[in-house]
Structures are given as C-alpha cells and as structure tokens.
Design a protein around this motif. Structure first.
Motif, mmCIF file in Angstrom:
data_model
loop_
_atom_site.group_PDB
_atom_site.id
_atom_site.type_symbol
_atom_site.label_atom_id
_atom_site.label_comp_id
_atom_site.label_asym_id
_atom_site.label_seq_id
_atom_site.Cartn_x
_atom_site.Cartn_y
_atom_site.Cartn_z
ATOM 1 N N ASP A 22 17.700 32.424 48.492
ATOM 2 C CA ASP A 22 16.740 32.968 46.960
ATOM 3 C C ASP A 22 17.323 32.348 46.128
ATOM 4 O OD1 ASP A 22 16.276 35.401 45.885
ATOM 5 O OD2 ASP A 22 18.037 36.450 45.573
ATOM 6 N N LEU A 23 17.022 30.856 45.623
ATOM 7 C CA LEU A 23 17.290 30.352 44.312
ATOM 8 C C LEU A 23 16.082 30.271 43.159
ATOM 9 C CD1 LEU A 23 17.542 26.917 46.474
ATOM 10 C CD2 LEU A 23 19.606 28.140 45.326
ATOM 11 N N ASP A 24 16.377 29.691 42.285
ATOM 12 C CA ASP A 24 15.223 29.951 41.107
ATOM 13 C C ASP A 24 14.627 29.019 41.363
ATOM 14 O OD1 ASP A 24 16.624 32.163 39.910
ATOM 15 O OD2 ASP A 24 17.913 31.107 38.695
ATOM 16 N N ASP A 25 15.024 27.762 41.517
ATOM 17 C CA ASP A 25 14.374 26.664 41.959
ATOM 18 C C ASP A 25 14.801 25.525 43.069
ATOM 19 O OD1 ASP A 25 16.130 25.611 40.360
ATOM 20 O OD2 ASP A 25 14.849 25.032 38.799
ATOM 21 N N PHE A 26 14.161 24.446 43.018
ATOM 22 C CA PHE A 26 14.804 23.399 44.587
ATOM 23 C C PHE A 26 15.124 22.514 43.467
ATOM 24 C CE2 PHE A 26 14.135 19.969 46.589
ATOM 25 C CZ PHE A 26 15.090 20.545 47.703
ATOM 26 N N SER A 27 16.163 22.129 43.740
ATOM 27 C CA SER A 27 17.066 21.023 43.123
ATOM 28 C C SER A 27 17.168 19.804 44.416
ATOM 29 C CB SER A 27 18.212 21.945 42.823
ATOM 30 O OG SER A 27 18.995 20.047 42.128
ATOM 31 N N ALA A 28 16.421 18.821 43.879
ATOM 32 C CA ALA A 28 16.477 17.289 44.625
ATOM 33 C C ALA A 28 18.143 16.887 44.800
ATOM 34 C CB ALA A 28 15.612 16.229 44.266
ATOM 35 N N ASP A 29 19.302 17.541 44.392
ATOM 36 C CA ASP A 29 20.924 17.085 44.900
ATOM 37 C C ASP A 29 21.303 17.535 44.897
ATOM 38 O OD1 ASP A 29 20.302 18.224 42.052
ATOM 39 O OD2 ASP A 29 22.189 16.617 41.754
ATOM 40 N N ALA A 30 20.603 19.202 45.600
ATOM 41 C CA ALA A 30 21.796 20.632 46.211
ATOM 42 C C ALA A 30 22.295 20.008 47.530
ATOM 43 C CB ALA A 30 20.436 21.674 46.050
ATOM 44 N N TYR A 31 21.538 19.435 48.248
ATOM 45 C CA TYR A 31 22.476 19.154 49.428
ATOM 46 C C TYR A 31 23.636 18.177 49.232
ATOM 47 C CZ TYR A 31 20.689 13.350 49.396
ATOM 48 O OH TYR A 31 21.557 12.234 48.013
ATOM 49 N N THR A 32 24.122 18.061 47.937
ATOM 50 C CA THR A 32 25.089 17.214 47.391
ATOM 51 C C THR A 32 26.555 18.898 47.892
ATOM 52 O OG1 THR A 32 25.100 17.284 45.015
ATOM 53 C CG2 THR A 32 24.597 15.039 46.231
ATOM 54 N N SER A 33 26.285 19.686 47.160
ATOM 55 C CA SER A 33 26.758 21.353 46.855
ATOM 56 C C SER A 33 27.211 21.309 48.105
ATOM 57 C CB SER A 33 26.332 22.369 45.910
ATOM 58 O OG SER A 33 26.405 22.954 46.343
ATOM 59 N N PRO A 34 28.754 21.918 48.554
ATOM 60 C CA PRO A 34 29.140 22.356 49.942
ATOM 61 C C PRO A 34 28.506 23.533 50.260
ATOM 62 C CG PRO A 34 30.526 21.894 48.371
ATOM 63 C CD PRO A 34 29.498 21.617 47.697
ATOM 64 N N SER A 35 28.041 24.520 49.041
ATOM 65 C CA SER A 35 27.763 25.818 49.067
ATOM 66 C C SER A 35 26.239 25.691 49.846
ATOM 67 C CB SER A 35 28.562 26.994 47.932
ATOM 68 O OG SER A 35 27.412 26.152 46.688
ATOM 69 N N TYR A 36 25.485 25.491 48.791
ATOM 70 C CA TYR A 36 23.884 25.313 49.321
ATOM 71 C C TYR A 36 23.976 25.304 51.067
ATOM 72 C CZ TYR A 36 19.522 23.033 49.581
ATOM 73 O OH TYR A 36 18.602 22.342 50.039
ATOM 74 N N LEU A 37 24.703 23.546 51.044
ATOM 75 C CA LEU A 37 24.862 22.929 52.762
ATOM 76 C C LEU A 37 25.367 24.477 53.385
ATOM 77 C CD1 LEU A 37 26.176 19.426 51.973
ATOM 78 C CD2 LEU A 37 24.117 20.483 52.766
ATOM 79 N N GLU A 38 26.155 24.699 52.850
ATOM 80 C CA GLU A 38 26.235 25.901 54.792
ATOM 81 C C GLU A 38 26.089 26.960 54.417
ATOM 82 O OE1 GLU A 38 30.639 27.084 52.266
ATOM 83 O OE2 GLU A 38 31.529 25.545 53.933
ATOM 84 N N ALA A 39 25.240 27.556 53.185
ATOM 85 C CA ALA A 39 23.882 28.517 53.061
ATOM 86 C C ALA A 39 22.715 28.405 53.666
ATOM 87 C CB ALA A 39 23.418 28.420 51.575
ATOM 88 N N ALA A 40 22.199 26.887 53.805
ATOM 89 C CA ALA A 40 21.251 26.089 54.062
ATOM 90 C C ALA A 40 21.345 25.896 55.905
ATOM 91 C CB ALA A 40 20.635 24.936 54.124
ATOM 92 N N LEU A 41 22.268 25.993 56.357
ATOM 93 C CA LEU A 41 23.012 25.671 57.778
ATOM 94 C C LEU A 41 23.386 27.355 58.392
ATOM 95 C CD1 LEU A 41 24.761 22.653 58.056
ATOM 96 C CD2 LEU A 41 23.083 22.891 58.226
ATOM 97 N N GLU A 42 23.832 27.964 57.599
ATOM 98 C CA GLU A 42 23.864 29.693 58.109
ATOM 99 C C GLU A 42 22.527 30.218 58.076
ATOM 100 O OE1 GLU A 42 26.923 31.489 55.607
ATOM 101 O OE2 GLU A 42 28.246 30.495 56.069
ATOM 102 N N ALA A 43 21.799 29.746 57.504
ATOM 103 C CA ALA A 43 19.508 30.236 57.306
ATOM 104 C C ALA A 43 19.583 29.441 58.950
ATOM 105 C CB ALA A 43 19.104 30.068 55.723
ATOM 106 N N GLY A 44 19.944 28.825 59.122
ATOM 107 C CA GLY A 44 18.935 28.548 60.226
ATOM 108 C C GLY A 44 18.323 27.199 59.771
ATOM 109 N N PHE A 45 18.553 26.645 59.294
ATOM 110 C CA PHE A 45 17.928 24.957 58.551
ATOM 111 C C PHE A 45 19.058 24.427 59.339
ATOM 112 C CE2 PHE A 45 16.201 27.976 55.423
ATOM 113 C CZ PHE A 45 14.759 27.677 54.944
ATOM 114 N N ASP A 46 18.221 22.837 59.332
ATOM 115 C CA ASP A 46 18.464 22.099 60.333
ATOM 116 C C ASP A 46 18.634 20.773 59.847
ATOM 117 O OD1 ASP A 46 16.078 20.535 60.531
ATOM 118 O OD2 ASP A 46 15.698 21.702 62.789
#
Length: 100
Positions: A22-46
């Motif tokens: 439920d992001l407003d847009d995609f950020s190319a450097d979002a993978y540096t954010s711990p909350s983003y990484l945790e949310a993505a992994l919890e959502a089933g992304f690998d």
C-alpha cells in the motif's frame, strides 16, 4: 536490465510491491529501509523479487537485511547448492516468476 522482458518483470515486481505494501509510489532505494524490507518479506516477497524490483543483485539486499538484523534465509555454503541458489529463476525448471 535492458531487454524488454526484464524491464516488464522489473515493473511487475515494482507494481506488486506498491500494491501489496500500500505504497504511494515505488522508491528505488527503499530496500535500504528496515521497515520496508520487513513488510516486503512478511507480504511474501523474497530476495529475488526485491532484487528484481530494485534492479540490483541479491547481494545488496542481503547486506541490508544483515545490517538491520532482519531474519532471512541464507545461501548454502556448498558450491553446487550455492550455484543453484544463485541461479536466475528462469534457469530452474518448474520455478515460476514469484513477483506478486
């Protein structure tokens, strides 16, 4: 990623992340954010999904996970198993594109 199929896969992964998280847009450097990484992994992304979406290798994703002490699967140490682990998903028979 320069070929049209790779671009389409990258854009599909990006769109999947935006929708699932439920992001407003995609950020190319979002993978540096711990909350983003945790949310993505919890959502089933690998790791492969994240690397594909962010147009980076798996290594920077693993580094960020380690830096932020986020639990994740680690590649095997055994050479043949590691090669299989690191293989592009298209080279593994029966493996399908896992971007949501």
């Amino acid at each position: 990623m320069t070929d049209p199929d790779s671009q389409a896969t990258m854009q599909a992964c990006q769109a999947g992340l935006v929708a699932a998280l439920d992001l407003d847009d995609f950020s190319a450097d979002a993978y540096t954010s711990p909350s983003y990484l945790e949310a993505a992994l919890e959502a089933g992304f690998d790791i492969v999904d994240l690397a594909t979406a962010h147009d980076v290798s798996k290594r920077p994703i693993y580094r960020m996970l380690d830096r932020h002490n986020i639990e994740h699967e680690t590649p095997p140490k055994n050479a043949p198993a590691r090669r299989l682990w690191n293989a592009h998903p298209d080279t593994v028979p029966g493996d399908t594109d896992s971007c949501h």
